[in-house]
Motif scaffolding. Structure first.
Motif, PDB file in Angstrom:
ATOM      1  N   GLU A  73       0.820  -1.208   0.000  1.00  0.00           N
ATOM      2  CA  GLU A  73       0.000   0.000   0.000  1.00  0.00           C
ATOM      3  C   GLU A  73       0.861   1.268   0.000  1.00  0.00           C
ATOM      4  O   GLU A  73       0.553   2.228  -0.699  1.00  0.00           O
ATOM      5  CB  GLU A  73      -0.949  -0.010   1.202  1.00  0.00           C
ATOM      6  CG  GLU A  73      -2.031  -1.067   1.117  1.00  0.00           C
ATOM      7  CD  GLU A  73      -3.015  -0.795  -0.002  1.00  0.00           C
ATOM      8  OE1 GLU A  73      -3.655   0.267   0.012  1.00  0.00           O
ATOM      9  OE2 GLU A  73      -3.146  -1.656  -0.895  1.00  0.00           O
ATOM     10  N   ALA A  74       1.925   1.279   0.790  1.00  0.00           N
ATOM     11  CA  ALA A  74       2.821   2.443   0.851  1.00  0.00           C
ATOM     12  C   ALA A  74       3.466   2.690  -0.517  1.00  0.00           C
ATOM     13  O   ALA A  74       3.543   3.833  -0.978  1.00  0.00           O
ATOM     14  CB  ALA A  74       3.894   2.237   1.920  1.00  0.00           C
ATOM     15  N   TRP A  75       3.929   1.625  -1.150  1.00  0.00           N
ATOM     16  CA  TRP A  75       4.584   1.778  -2.453  1.00  0.00           C
ATOM     17  C   TRP A  75       3.597   2.172  -3.539  1.00  0.00           C
ATOM     18  O   TRP A  75       3.956   2.882  -4.473  1.00  0.00           O
ATOM     19  CB  TRP A  75       5.309   0.499  -2.837  1.00  0.00           C
ATOM     20  CG  TRP A  75       6.506   0.241  -1.978  1.00  0.00           C
ATOM     21  CD1 TRP A  75       7.335   1.175  -1.404  1.00  0.00           C
ATOM     22  CD2 TRP A  75       7.012  -1.021  -1.586  1.00  0.00           C
ATOM     23  NE1 TRP A  75       8.317   0.557  -0.686  1.00  0.00           N
ATOM     24  CE2 TRP A  75       8.146  -0.797  -0.779  1.00  0.00           C
ATOM     25  CE3 TRP A  75       6.623  -2.335  -1.832  1.00  0.00           C
ATOM     26  CZ2 TRP A  75       8.890  -1.824  -0.235  1.00  0.00           C
ATOM     27  CZ3 TRP A  75       7.364  -3.364  -1.285  1.00  0.00           C
ATOM     28  CH2 TRP A  75       8.484  -3.106  -0.497  1.00  0.00           C
ATOM     29  N   GLU A  76       2.368   1.715  -3.409  1.00  0.00           N
ATOM     30  CA  GLU A  76       1.388   2.053  -4.436  1.00  0.00           C
ATOM     31  C   GLU A  76       1.144   3.559  -4.500  1.00  0.00           C
ATOM     32  O   GLU A  76       0.954   4.113  -5.584  1.00  0.00           O
ATOM     33  CB  GLU A  76       0.082   1.301  -4.179  1.00  0.00           C
ATOM     34  CG  GLU A  76      -0.822   1.288  -5.383  1.00  0.00           C
ATOM     35  CD  GLU A  76      -1.926   0.263  -5.267  1.00  0.00           C
ATOM     36  OE1 GLU A  76      -2.057  -0.536  -6.200  1.00  0.00           O
ATOM     37  OE2 GLU A  76      -2.640   0.271  -4.247  1.00  0.00           O
ATOM     38  N   GLU A  77       1.189   4.225  -3.353  1.00  0.00           N
ATOM     39  CA  GLU A  77       1.047   5.690  -3.342  1.00  0.00           C
ATOM     40  C   GLU A  77       2.101   6.332  -4.238  1.00  0.00           C
ATOM     41  O   GLU A  77       1.792   7.219  -5.033  1.00  0.00           O
ATOM     42  CB  GLU A  77       1.233   6.233  -1.917  1.00  0.00           C
ATOM     43  CG  GLU A  77       0.145   5.902  -0.951  1.00  0.00           C
ATOM     44  CD  GLU A  77       0.496   6.353   0.463  1.00  0.00           C
ATOM     45  OE1 GLU A  77       1.282   7.310   0.614  1.00  0.00           O
ATOM     46  OE2 GLU A  77      -0.010   5.739   1.408  1.00  0.00           O
ATOM     47  N   ALA A  78       3.346   5.912  -4.074  1.00  0.00           N
ATOM     48  CA  ALA A  78       4.442   6.481  -4.869  1.00  0.00           C
ATOM     49  C   ALA A  78       4.337   6.046  -6.328  1.00  0.00           C
ATOM     50  O   ALA A  78       4.606   6.836  -7.235  1.00  0.00           O
ATOM     51  CB  ALA A  78       5.782   6.065  -4.288  1.00  0.00           C
ATOM     52  N   TRP A  79       3.972   4.796  -6.553  1.00  0.00           N
ATOM     53  CA  TRP A  79       3.883   4.251  -7.900  1.00  0.00           C
ATOM     54  C   TRP A  79       2.934   5.084  -8.760  1.00  0.00           C
ATOM     55  O   TRP A  79       3.201   5.330  -9.940  1.00  0.00           O
ATOM     56  CB  TRP A  79       3.416   2.795  -7.829  1.00  0.00           C
ATOM     57  CG  TRP A  79       3.153   2.165  -9.145  1.00  0.00           C
ATOM     58  CD1 TRP A  79       4.087   1.704 -10.041  1.00  0.00           C
ATOM     59  CD2 TRP A  79       1.879   1.926  -9.737  1.00  0.00           C
ATOM     60  NE1 TRP A  79       3.459   1.187 -11.152  1.00  0.00           N
ATOM     61  CE2 TRP A  79       2.105   1.314 -10.988  1.00  0.00           C
ATOM     62  CE3 TRP A  79       0.575   2.158  -9.336  1.00  0.00           C
ATOM     63  CZ2 TRP A  79       1.078   0.929 -11.830  1.00  0.00           C
ATOM     64  CZ3 TRP A  79      -0.460   1.784 -10.179  1.00  0.00           C
ATOM     65  CH2 TRP A  79      -0.203   1.179 -11.407  1.00  0.00           C
ATOM     66  N   LEU A  80       1.842   5.548  -8.153  1.00  0.00           N
ATOM     67  CA  LEU A  80       0.870   6.347  -8.895  1.00  0.00           C
ATOM     68  C   LEU A  80       1.447   7.677  -9.372  1.00  0.00           C
ATOM     69  O   LEU A  80       0.960   8.248 -10.346  1.00  0.00           O
ATOM     70  CB  LEU A  80      -0.366   6.603  -8.025  1.00  0.00           C
ATOM     71  CG  LEU A  80      -1.203   5.368  -7.707  1.00  0.00           C
ATOM     72  CD1 LEU A  80      -2.238   5.692  -6.630  1.00  0.00           C
ATOM     73  CD2 LEU A  80      -1.873   4.819  -8.954  1.00  0.00           C
ATOM     74  N   GLU A  81       2.489   8.148  -8.709  1.00  0.00           N
ATOM     75  CA  GLU A  81       3.063   9.459  -9.031  1.00  0.00           C
ATOM     76  C   GLU A  81       4.342   9.387  -9.859  1.00  0.00           C
ATOM     77  O   GLU A  81       4.790  10.401 -10.370  1.00  0.00           O
ATOM     78  CB  GLU A  81       3.360  10.208  -7.727  1.00  0.00           C
ATOM     79  CG  GLU A  81       2.125  10.468  -6.902  1.00  0.00           C
ATOM     80  CD  GLU A  81       2.430  11.058  -5.543  1.00  0.00           C
ATOM     81  OE1 GLU A  81       3.609  11.373  -5.278  1.00  0.00           O
ATOM     82  OE2 GLU A  81       1.494  11.198  -4.746  1.00  0.00           O
ATOM     83  N   GLU A  82       4.941   8.236  -9.947  1.00  0.00           N
ATOM     84  CA  GLU A  82       6.238   8.097 -10.619  1.00  0.00           C
ATOM     85  C   GLU A  82       6.076   7.666 -12.069  1.00  0.00           C
ATOM     86  O   GLU A  82       4.989   7.294 -12.505  1.00  0.00           O
ATOM     87  CB  GLU A  82       7.103   7.072  -9.873  1.00  0.00           C
ATOM     88  CG  GLU A  82       7.491   7.488  -8.469  1.00  0.00           C
ATOM     89  CD  GLU A  82       8.458   8.664  -8.417  1.00  0.00           C
ATOM     90  OE1 GLU A  82       9.088   8.989  -9.445  1.00  0.00           O
ATOM     91  OE2 GLU A  82       8.597   9.246  -7.332  1.00  0.00           O
ATOM     92  N   GLN A 118       6.601  -0.964  -9.016  1.00  0.00           N
ATOM     93  CA  GLN A 118       5.641  -1.998  -9.395  1.00  0.00           C
ATOM     94  C   GLN A 118       6.212  -3.389  -9.102  1.00  0.00           C
ATOM     95  O   GLN A 118       5.495  -4.268  -8.616  1.00  0.00           O
ATOM     96  CB  GLN A 118       5.249  -1.875 -10.860  1.00  0.00           C
ATOM     97  CG  GLN A 118       4.127  -2.822 -11.236  1.00  0.00           C
ATOM     98  CD  GLN A 118       3.655  -2.650 -12.660  1.00  0.00           C
ATOM     99  OE1 GLN A 118       4.368  -2.129 -13.516  1.00  0.00           O
ATOM    100  NE2 GLN A 118       2.443  -3.087 -12.937  1.00  0.00           N
ATOM    101  N   GLY A 119       7.494  -3.574  -9.378  1.00  0.00           N
ATOM    102  CA  GLY A 119       8.127  -4.856  -9.062  1.00  0.00           C
ATOM    103  C   GLY A 119       8.093  -5.152  -7.571  1.00  0.00           C
ATOM    104  O   GLY A 119       7.771  -6.267  -7.151  1.00  0.00           O
ATOM    105  N   LEU A 120       8.413  -4.145  -6.750  1.00  0.00           N
ATOM    106  CA  LEU A 120       8.367  -4.333  -5.300  1.00  0.00           C
ATOM    107  C   LEU A 120       6.945  -4.616  -4.820  1.00  0.00           C
ATOM    108  O   LEU A 120       6.736  -5.464  -3.943  1.00  0.00           O
ATOM    109  CB  LEU A 120       8.912  -3.098  -4.584  1.00  0.00           C
ATOM    110  CG  LEU A 120      10.411  -2.834  -4.694  1.00  0.00           C
ATOM    111  CD1 LEU A 120      10.768  -1.565  -3.933  1.00  0.00           C
ATOM    112  CD2 LEU A 120      11.235  -4.026  -4.202  1.00  0.00           C
TER     113      LEU A 120
END
Length: 124
Positions: free
Chosen positions: A27-36, A45-47
């Motif tokens: 969930e934490a990484w998904e926040e960043a993934w949406l912006e990168e 996405q891999g993580l």
């Protein structure tokens, strides 16, 4: 020391991942993934997929989902350099490959459960 370009969500997610809180890391990484974009997006996405795979293994006890998600995550992480945003992918990726091999044994019935002690740490 983390790379100054490292998104804060990556650091937060890595700490959660290393605590075995794979869904929360996802969930934490998904926040960043949406912006990168670009390689950072691919990396996140891999993580996310690796974390989801370990969640399938440790909480949902679903070998098929575990194998699928670990493989999908590795397909992305293997495209990146051995050191990326403070993560030693040169160490992490082979460790995930080893757990994928064990997940396949679990999937086929050769193992009665997933060997959780083999799950690697990110250690930012």
């Amino acid at each position: 020391m983390t790379d100054p370009r490292t998104p804060a969500a990556l650091v937060r997610g890595a700490a959660l991942f290393d605590e075995g809180r794979f869904w929360e890391a996802h969930e934490a990484w998904e926040e960043a993934w949406l912006e990168e974009d670009g390689d950072v997006r691919l990396f996140l996405q891999g993580l996310i997929q690796v974390a989801a795979g370990y969640h399938k293994a440790t909480v949902q006890l679903q070998p098929n989902g575990c194998v699928k998600l670990l493989r999908s995550g590795l397909d992305k992480l293997e495209l990146l350099p051995p050191e990326f945003l403070g993560v030693a992918l040169g160490r992490f990726v082979p460790a995930v490959v080893r757990t994928l091999e064990e997940a396949r044994r679990w999937q086929s019935g050769d193992l009665s459960s997933f060997p959780q002690e083999m799950i690697p740490k990110l250690r930012l």
